[in-house]
Write a protein that holds these residues in place. Sequence first.
Motif, mmCIF file in Angstrom:
data_model
loop_
_atom_site.group_PDB
_atom_site.id
_atom_site.type_symbol
_atom_site.label_atom_id
_atom_site.label_comp_id
_atom_site.label_asym_id
_atom_site.label_seq_id
_atom_site.Cartn_x
_atom_site.Cartn_y
_atom_site.Cartn_z
ATOM 1 N N ALA A 170 0.955 -1.158 0.139
ATOM 2 C CA ALA A 170 0.022 -0.026 -0.162
ATOM 3 C C ALA A 170 0.907 1.275 0.046
ATOM 4 O O ALA A 170 0.665 1.994 -0.552
ATOM 5 C CB ALA A 170 -0.888 0.050 1.256
ATOM 6 N N GLY A 171 1.911 1.208 0.775
ATOM 7 C CA GLY A 171 2.925 2.359 0.884
ATOM 8 C C GLY A 171 3.369 2.702 -0.581
ATOM 9 O O GLY A 171 3.682 3.872 -0.822
ATOM 10 N N VAL A 172 3.923 1.462 -1.282
ATOM 11 C CA VAL A 172 4.486 1.375 -2.566
ATOM 12 C C VAL A 172 3.639 2.162 -3.597
ATOM 13 O O VAL A 172 4.011 3.215 -4.528
ATOM 14 C CB VAL A 172 4.727 0.100 -3.046
ATOM 15 C CG1 VAL A 172 5.254 0.297 -4.566
ATOM 16 C CG2 VAL A 172 5.980 -0.216 -2.158
ATOM 17 N N ILE A 173 2.414 1.772 -3.395
ATOM 18 C CA ILE A 173 1.386 2.440 -4.482
ATOM 19 C C ILE A 173 1.170 3.829 -4.049
ATOM 20 O O ILE A 173 0.987 4.644 -5.102
ATOM 21 C CB ILE A 173 -0.127 1.697 -4.135
ATOM 22 C CG1 ILE A 173 -0.018 0.146 -4.717
ATOM 23 C CG2 ILE A 173 -1.286 2.350 -5.012
ATOM 24 C CD1 ILE A 173 -1.070 -0.602 -4.422
ATOM 25 N N ARG A 174 1.110 4.288 -2.787
ATOM 26 C CA ARG A 174 1.048 5.630 -2.369
ATOM 27 C C ARG A 174 2.251 6.511 -2.955
ATOM 28 O O ARG A 174 2.206 7.677 -3.532
ATOM 29 C CB ARG A 174 0.854 5.609 -0.873
ATOM 30 C CG ARG A 174 0.334 7.052 -0.472
ATOM 31 C CD ARG A 174 -0.010 6.943 0.970
ATOM 32 N NE ARG A 174 0.818 6.167 1.848
ATOM 33 C CZ ARG A 174 0.683 5.044 2.299
ATOM 34 N NH1 ARG A 174 -0.630 4.403 2.107
ATOM 35 N NH2 ARG A 174 1.588 4.225 3.052
ATOM 36 N N MET A 175 3.195 5.900 -2.836
ATOM 37 C CA MET A 175 4.481 6.565 -3.258
ATOM 38 C C MET A 175 4.742 6.986 -4.761
ATOM 39 O O MET A 175 4.975 7.886 -5.342
ATOM 40 C CB MET A 175 5.795 5.743 -2.930
ATOM 41 C CG MET A 175 6.037 5.746 -1.494
ATOM 42 S SD MET A 175 7.180 4.292 -0.933
ATOM 43 C CE MET A 175 8.598 5.509 -1.433
ATOM 44 N N ILE A 176 3.993 5.689 -5.389
ATOM 45 C CA ILE A 176 4.040 5.974 -6.902
ATOM 46 C C ILE A 176 2.991 6.930 -7.446
ATOM 47 O O ILE A 176 3.212 7.839 -8.121
ATOM 48 C CB ILE A 176 3.691 4.565 -7.630
ATOM 49 C CG1 ILE A 176 4.938 3.623 -7.548
ATOM 50 C CG2 ILE A 176 3.218 4.893 -9.009
ATOM 51 C CD1 ILE A 176 4.548 2.292 -7.765
ATOM 52 N N GLU A 177 1.755 7.047 -6.560
ATOM 53 C CA GLU A 177 0.748 7.803 -6.827
ATOM 54 C C GLU A 177 1.262 9.583 -6.520
ATOM 55 O O GLU A 177 0.732 10.480 -7.297
ATOM 56 C CB GLU A 177 -0.518 7.789 -6.284
ATOM 57 C CG GLU A 177 -1.041 6.471 -6.883
ATOM 58 C CD GLU A 177 -2.413 5.993 -5.626
ATOM 59 O OE1 GLU A 177 -3.146 5.322 -6.277
ATOM 60 O OE2 GLU A 177 -2.530 6.384 -4.795
ATOM 61 N N GLU A 178 2.057 9.483 -5.626
ATOM 62 C CA GLU A 178 2.617 10.921 -5.075
ATOM 63 C C GLU A 178 3.928 11.485 -5.894
ATOM 64 O O GLU A 178 4.380 12.297 -5.787
ATOM 65 C CB GLU A 178 2.971 10.925 -3.723
ATOM 66 C CG GLU A 178 1.786 10.618 -2.569
ATOM 67 C CD GLU A 178 2.316 10.120 -1.307
ATOM 68 O OE1 GLU A 178 3.346 10.248 -1.071
ATOM 69 O OE2 GLU A 178 1.137 10.333 -0.406
#
Length: 93
Positions: A25-33
């Motif tokens: 979930a953190g990776v997804i958030r990092m990519i989106e940001e």
Amino acid sequence: MELAMAAEELKTVVNRLRRAQGQIAGVIRMIEEGRDCEDVVTQLAAASRALDRAGFAIIATGLQHCLTAEDMAAQEDRDQMRARLEKLFLSLA
């Protein structure tokens, strides 16, 4: 092959999987940001290690179960179980 694990082993595996879930979930958030590529890959590698460790724990339990049931199984069944466990192990390698 059934997944027969002791409560403590099961708790450890579930905790590792939850850790990996949070990391993904953190990776997804990092990519989106639009975060730094190196940070994303580092976090992704951590998630991958958590998944691998959970998988290896499950396989180790399967091996232990297989070894304790070995005396009761026919040679053909043992060979088939060995092939299945080897395939599982290699799927994580």
